[in-house]
Design a protein around this motif. Structure first.
Motif, PDB file in Angstrom:
ATOM      1  N   ARG A  19      -5.963 -10.261  -3.603  1.00 14.11           N
ATOM      2  CA  ARG A  19      -6.385 -12.074  -3.010  1.00 14.11           C
ATOM      3  C   ARG A  19      -6.251 -12.208  -1.778  1.00 14.11           C
ATOM      4  N   LEU A  20      -5.186 -11.643  -1.191  1.00 14.66           N
ATOM      5  CA  LEU A  20      -5.532 -11.846   0.581  1.00 14.66           C
ATOM      6  C   LEU A  20      -6.525 -11.588   0.946  1.00 14.66           C
ATOM      7  N   MET A  21      -6.705  -9.764   0.758  1.00 15.07           N
ATOM      8  CA  MET A  21      -8.192  -9.787   1.713  1.00 15.07           C
ATOM      9  C   MET A  21      -9.418 -10.025   1.236  1.00 15.07           C
ATOM     10  N   VAL A  22      -9.880 -11.352   0.419  1.00 14.93           N
ATOM     11  CA  VAL A  22     -10.970 -11.720  -0.255  1.00 14.93           C
ATOM     12  C   VAL A  22     -11.248 -12.928  -0.119  1.00 14.93           C
ATOM     13  N   MET A  23      -9.427 -13.495   0.643  1.00 13.28           N
ATOM     14  CA  MET A  23     -10.040 -15.322   0.953  1.00 13.28           C
ATOM     15  C   MET A  23     -10.666 -15.022   2.401  1.00 13.28           C
ATOM     16  N   PRO A  24     -11.785 -15.670   2.746  1.00 11.13           N
ATOM     17  CA  PRO A  24     -12.386 -16.580   3.498  1.00 11.13           C
ATOM     18  C   PRO A  24     -11.865 -16.995   4.694  1.00 11.13           C
ATOM     19  N   ASN A  25     -10.402 -17.142   4.685  1.00 11.24           N
ATOM     20  CA  ASN A  25     -10.038 -17.568   6.306  1.00 11.24           C
ATOM     21  C   ASN A  25      -9.817 -17.297   6.844  1.00 11.24           C
ATOM     22  N   ASP A  26     -10.203 -17.937   8.186  1.00 13.66           N
ATOM     23  CA  ASP A  26      -9.800 -16.952   9.578  1.00 13.66           C
ATOM     24  C   ASP A  26      -8.215 -16.146   9.132  1.00 13.66           C
ATOM     25  N   ARG A  27      -7.662 -15.849  10.117  1.00 13.44           N
ATOM     26  CA  ARG A  27      -6.830 -14.840  10.377  1.00 13.44           C
ATOM     27  C   ARG A  27      -6.468 -13.574  11.926  1.00 13.44           C
ATOM     28  N   PHE A  28      -5.744 -13.969  11.719  1.00 10.77           N
ATOM     29  CA  PHE A  28      -4.648 -12.584  12.567  1.00 10.77           C
ATOM     30  C   PHE A  28      -2.831 -12.539  12.544  1.00 10.77           C
ATOM     31  N   ALA A  29      -3.404 -11.271  13.284  1.00  7.66           N
ATOM     32  CA  ALA A  29      -2.124 -10.257  12.857  1.00  7.66           C
ATOM     33  C   ALA A  29      -0.763 -11.061  14.189  1.00  7.66           C
ATOM     34  N   LEU A  30       0.972 -11.478  13.209  1.00  2.58           N
ATOM     35  CA  LEU A  30       1.688 -11.401  13.045  1.00  2.58           C
ATOM     36  C   LEU A  30       1.711  -9.897  14.044  1.00  2.58           C
ATOM     37  N   GLN A  31       2.957  -9.655  14.674  1.00  2.00           N
ATOM     38  CA  GLN A  31       3.584  -8.605  15.669  1.00  2.00           C
ATOM     39  C   GLN A  31       4.811  -8.290  14.250  1.00  2.00           C
ATOM     40  N   PHE A  32       4.641  -6.658  13.453  1.00  2.00           N
ATOM     41  CA  PHE A  32       4.847  -5.799  12.580  1.00  2.00           C
ATOM     42  C   PHE A  32       6.215  -6.916  12.776  1.00  2.00           C
ATOM     43  N   ALA A  33       6.334  -7.092  11.511  1.00  2.00           N
ATOM     44  CA  ALA A  33       7.850  -8.063  10.401  1.00  2.00           C
ATOM     45  C   ALA A  33       7.874  -8.824  11.612  1.00  2.00           C
ATOM     46  N   ARG A  78       1.147  -1.429   0.162  1.00  3.66           N
ATOM     47  CA  ARG A  78       0.352  -0.409  -0.227  1.00  3.66           C
ATOM     48  C   ARG A  78       0.203   0.974   0.256  1.00  3.66           C
ATOM     49  N   ALA A  79       1.407   1.278   0.240  1.00  3.07           N
ATOM     50  CA  ALA A  79       2.702   2.623   0.653  1.00  3.07           C
ATOM     51  C   ALA A  79       3.216   2.730  -0.480  1.00  3.07           C
ATOM     52  N   LEU A  80       3.195   1.673  -1.499  1.00  3.40           N
ATOM     53  CA  LEU A  80       4.217   1.974  -2.818  1.00  3.40           C
ATOM     54  C   LEU A  80       2.927   3.052  -3.905  1.00  3.40           C
ATOM     55  N   ARG A  81       1.677   2.976  -3.154  1.00  3.84           N
ATOM     56  CA  ARG A  81       0.652   3.351  -3.455  1.00  3.84           C
ATOM     57  C   ARG A  81       0.454   2.950  -5.633  1.00  3.84           C
ATOM     58  N   ASP A  82       0.422   3.791  -6.482  1.00  3.76           N
ATOM     59  CA  ASP A  82       0.644   3.394  -7.887  1.00  3.76           C
ATOM     60  C   ASP A  82       1.935   2.891  -8.568  1.00  3.76           C
ATOM     61  N   THR A  83       3.342   3.182  -7.903  1.00  2.22           N
ATOM     62  CA  THR A  83       3.995   2.258  -7.823  1.00  2.22           C
ATOM     63  C   THR A  83       4.109   0.553  -7.667  1.00  2.22           C
ATOM     64  N   ALA A  84       3.547   0.595  -7.044  1.00  2.00           N
ATOM     65  CA  ALA A  84       3.172  -1.028  -6.273  1.00  2.00           C
ATOM     66  C   ALA A  84       4.106  -1.741  -7.607  1.00  2.00           C
ATOM     67  N   PRO A  85       3.933  -3.032  -7.650  1.00  2.00           N
ATOM     68  CA  PRO A  85       4.115  -3.601  -9.057  1.00  2.00           C
ATOM     69  C   PRO A  85       2.464  -4.694  -8.974  1.00  2.00           C
ATOM     70  N   GLU A  86       2.442  -4.332 -10.344  1.00  2.00           N
ATOM     71  CA  GLU A  86       0.830  -4.819 -10.052  1.00  2.00           C
ATOM     72  C   GLU A  86       0.498  -6.341  -9.709  1.00  2.00           C
ATOM     73  N   SER A  87       1.529  -7.528  -9.500  1.00  2.00           N
ATOM     74  CA  SER A  87       1.560  -8.232  -9.273  1.00  2.00           C
ATOM     75  C   SER A  87       1.189  -8.443  -8.147  1.00  2.00           C
ATOM     76  N   ALA A  88       1.774  -7.266  -6.807  1.00  2.00           N
ATOM     77  CA  ALA A  88       1.745  -7.666  -5.885  1.00  2.00           C
ATOM     78  C   ALA A  88       0.401  -6.173  -5.285  1.00  2.00           C
ATOM     79  N   VAL A  89      -0.320  -6.120  -6.097  1.00  2.00           N
ATOM     80  CA  VAL A  89      -1.625  -5.224  -6.217  1.00  2.00           C
ATOM     81  C   VAL A  89      -2.034  -6.563  -6.430  1.00  2.00           C
ATOM     82  N   GLU A  90      -2.264  -6.950  -7.123  1.00  2.00           N
ATOM     83  CA  GLU A  90      -3.322  -8.424  -7.234  1.00  2.00           C
ATOM     84  C   GLU A  90      -3.087  -9.822  -5.900  1.00  2.00           C
ATOM     85  N   TRP A  91      -2.205  -9.583  -6.130  1.00  2.00           N
ATOM     86  CA  TRP A  91      -1.790 -10.839  -4.578  1.00  2.00           C
ATOM     87  C   TRP A  91      -2.287 -10.101  -3.328  1.00  2.00           C
TER      88      TRP A  91
END
Length: 708
Positions: free
Chosen positions: A247-261, A231-244
């Motif tokens: 895809r992650l955001m629409v997956m129905p899998n349960d999830r939790f966040a790890l600590q940053f990094a 997201r930080a790259l905005r329009d300069t992000a690679p197209e494959s990264a934006v698609e990835w």
């Protein structure tokens, strides 16, 4: 270069024979001519390498037929003649995971096996590979009446054997699977465009992770630094990264966040922090927002007005979707009672994800239920077996590893009874092959998918979702006391001190978080759990972090000045302000002389441009007297923080020289003028004295004498 010809040893150099007696020479000659009983040793017959794997990852319902695949590889330089492969089954189940591992390692002796099936194997040329299927009908005596359990099987071809197991299961077991969505550890604050393009390419590691869990009920443990980098790259992000990311955001899998990094929470709490560290700001990594078209069409103008640029605050950057809060996955084996208490003090709902062998109840290798008080426990043995699947190179080896993991899973589920069992994939699973080499091959997806399918793709497993695991009744499981990694805890303490120094320097910026945010993000990357097992690389990352921190803390300062000669009453003192930061900074130059003979402008505000040196002229005026005066130069931020080291410039004051010079100059001028006047007067007097006596001093003709 390789060759099929037998290797020969270098012939020794011959030496002249010493003279021998005739009788001795005759004896030796007779021995040399006598034919030996065996002229040469017959070479051993080439042996095939066998890999055995039952279908369906080794799971078999009672009363069903068994299908196995035997892979035959000729790794020798000689052909192997065709023969009959035989499959045998043991009707006594293995007792536990210790016996399972011993059987698969080929170290178990005295196991009674019943022949169950055969299949012909063709001739095999050197380096060739063949696959043979051996099926056992359901009504065969070797399968008849087998109770649920793990049973040994063996395939034999000539002298070669291969061991595997078959798991008889008549009911489903509740098992949950956690899959980390992480990138390899690094020391920079966020992934860059090139790294993201590689990771999200069709054969990239992040793509493989999503492909492996797509359509499954795997629980995702997501590093929020990855979506933030895209997201930080905005329009300069690679197209494959934006698609990835989409895809992650629409997956129905349960999830939790790890600590940053994927930073290690345990090390931070062991260092005495009350709460784990979190990102301060990621503004420094944001690409410039897209500029509107200076000549938009009417349609574009309307669209631009209705679709303003999305605000990318920190929460928006780190968003991973609908996630379960307060779940932490520290370094395996690093969570003890003290760390768990420290984690739950500020957040009573906090849950730590720990391996079973890091608990008191599972330290001996026993399986424990998934839910404990403040804990989610994943089985260490099954996790290691799944990691073997993800690292196995080649389909035969991968299938065999999946069967071993299924057997480990059955034993663990059998021990936990009706309570849910939790297993996990290790961070970095599949990123290296079984030889430990970095792997960027296309089969990365297949290897990860095979590991995930052991749990989520088996009909014998009732895949558990995250809410089901959290709602289960907590078992009496307590974490064992770990041996703290003092070096990691020391780095956390060092990081806090470094951030204090950086915070002082950052006050020269309009937005100090541009600097402090980078340092925090980089520190969390250095604390990543992904460095586990990579001690040397981690130490290199720590060294690089220290160097960058030191450079930033001293990025703004005064260049060491040279001695200044002040020979006039007033002058400008040049001072150079160094700014190594990529941002404009605002500072105040403070100049204080140690002697009243100099009058200096004390405060001068300076705006220093990025990555440059700025020259400032400080007015200085000498009052009276001569001598050496030291001027102390320092920089203050807008908040009054001292920036950089204090510098001292030595000024040699010769203020009287100017007056003396003027007096001397005036004297010279007066002297020259006076000298000129005197010389003129004297010259005229000499000229007058040289005229004849009685001269009238007129131009008339001379008067005539009496004789005229």
């Amino acid at each position: 270069m390789t060759t099929d010809l037998p290797r020969r040893q270098a012939a020794p150099r011959r030496r002249p024979l010493a003279p021998l007696p005739a009788a001795a020479f005759a004896v030796l000659l007779g021995l040399a001519c006598a034919a030996p009983a065996h002229a040469a040793v017959e070479p051993d017959e080439p042996t095939a390498d066998l890999t055995l794997a039952p279908a369906a990852q080794g799971f078999l319902r009672p009363g069903a037929s068994l299908t196995t695949t035997l892979t035959i590889e000729n790794a020798s330089t000689e052909p192997i003649e065709g023969a009959t492969a035989t499959l045998s089954i043991g009707r006594t189940p293995l007792a536990d995971r210790t016996q399972l591992r011993a059987w698969l390692d080929g170290t178990t002796q005295g196991v009674t096996l019943t022949p169950a099936g055969t299949a012909p194997a063709e001739d095999l040329a050197p380096g060739a590979q063949d696959t043979v299927g051996i099926a056992v009908p359901a009504d065969h005596e070797a399968l008849e009446g087998l109770r649920p359990g793990v049973y040994p099987i063996r395939a034999q071809l000539g002298d070669a054997t291969a061991e595997s197991v078959v798991v008889i299961e008549d009911e489903t077991e509740p098992v949950g699977l956690v899959v980390p969505i992480t990138a390899a550890p690094q020391s920079s604050g966020l992934l860059g465009a090139e790294q993201l393009a590689e990771l999200t390419a069709p054969e990239g590691a992040l793509t493989a992770q999503l492909d492996a869990v797509a359509g499954t009920e795997a629980i995702l443990a997501i590093d929020p630094a990855i979506p933030a980098a895209i997201r930080a790259l905005r329009d300069t992000a690679p197209e494959s990264a934006v698609e990835w990311l989409d895809r992650l955001m629409v997956m129905p899998n349960d999830r939790f966040a790890l600590q940053f990094a994927d930073a290690d929470v345990a090390a931070q709490l062991q260092a005495g922090l009350e709460t784990p560290l979190s990102p301060i700001s990621l503004e420094a990594y944001l690409a410039a927002p897209p500029q509107p078209d200076p000549t938009p069409t009417p349609t574009e103008t309307v669209a631009g007005a209705s679709e303003p640029e999305e605000e990318l605050d920190l929460d928006a950057l780190l968003d991973i979707g609908d996630a379960e809060p307060s779940i932490h996955w520290p370094m395996p084996g690093a969570v003890g009672p003290g760390v768990l208490d420290a984690l739950r003090t500020p957040d009573p709902d906090a849950i730590a994800l720990v391996p079973s062998d890091a608990t008191t109840q599972g330290a001996d290798g026993s399986a424990v239920p998934a839910r404990g008080d403040g804990l989610l426990i994943y089985d260490a043995g099954v996790t290691a077996a799944l990691d073997d699947v993800a690292r196995a190179t080649g389909e035969p080896a991968r299938d065999a590893a999946a069967v071993a993991a299924s057997a480990e899973l059955w034993f663990a589920a059998e021990q936990t009874g009706d309570a849910p069992l939790l297993v996990a994939l290790d961070r970095g699973a599949g990123l290296t092959d079984e030889d430990g080499a970095d792997d960027a091959a296309a089969d990365l997806v297949d290897r990860l998918s095979a590991a995930v399918d052991v749990v989520t793709g088996s009909a014998a497993i009732d895949a558990q979702r995250l809410p089901q695991l959290l709602d289960a009744a907590p078992a009496a499981v307590t974490p064992a006391e770990p041996s703290a990694d003092e070096s990691r805890a020391a780095f956390v303490t060092e990081t806090i001190e470094s951030e204090k120094r950086i915070a002082r320097t950052a006050t020269v910026l309009e937005d100090p978080t541009l600097l402090t945010g980078q340092v925090r993000a980089e520190a969390l990357h250095v604390l990543s759990v992904g460095w586990d097992g990579e001690r040397s690389a981690w130490e290199d990352a720590v060294t690089a972090f220290r160097e960058r921190t030191g450079e930033r803390a001293n990025a703004v300062g005064i260049e060491p000045p040279a001695t200044v000669q002040l020979i006039s009453a007033g002058a400008n003192l040049p001072v150079w302000i160094r700014n190594d930061l990529p941002y404009e900074v605002t500072v105040t130059l403070v100049a204080r002389p140690d002697d009243p003979r100099l009058d200096v402008v004390e405060f001068t505000q300076v705006v220093a441009q990025p990555s440059s040196s700025t020259t400032i002229e400080v007015p200085v005026e000498a009052r009276v007297g001569n001598g050496d005066v030291d001027i102390e130069l320092s920089l203050l931020s807008p908040e009054g923080e001292l920036i950089g080291p204090v510098q001292t410039v030595e000024v040699t004051v010769r203020a009287d020289w100017e007056r003396i010079g003027i007096i001397v100059l005036v004297a010279l001028v007066v002297g020259l003028i006076g000298t000129g006047i005197v010389r003129t007067v004297l010259r005229r007097r000499r000229a007058a004295a040289a005229e004849p006596t009685g001269s009238s001093g007129t131009d008339d003709e001379p008067s005539k004498g009496p004789d005229a």
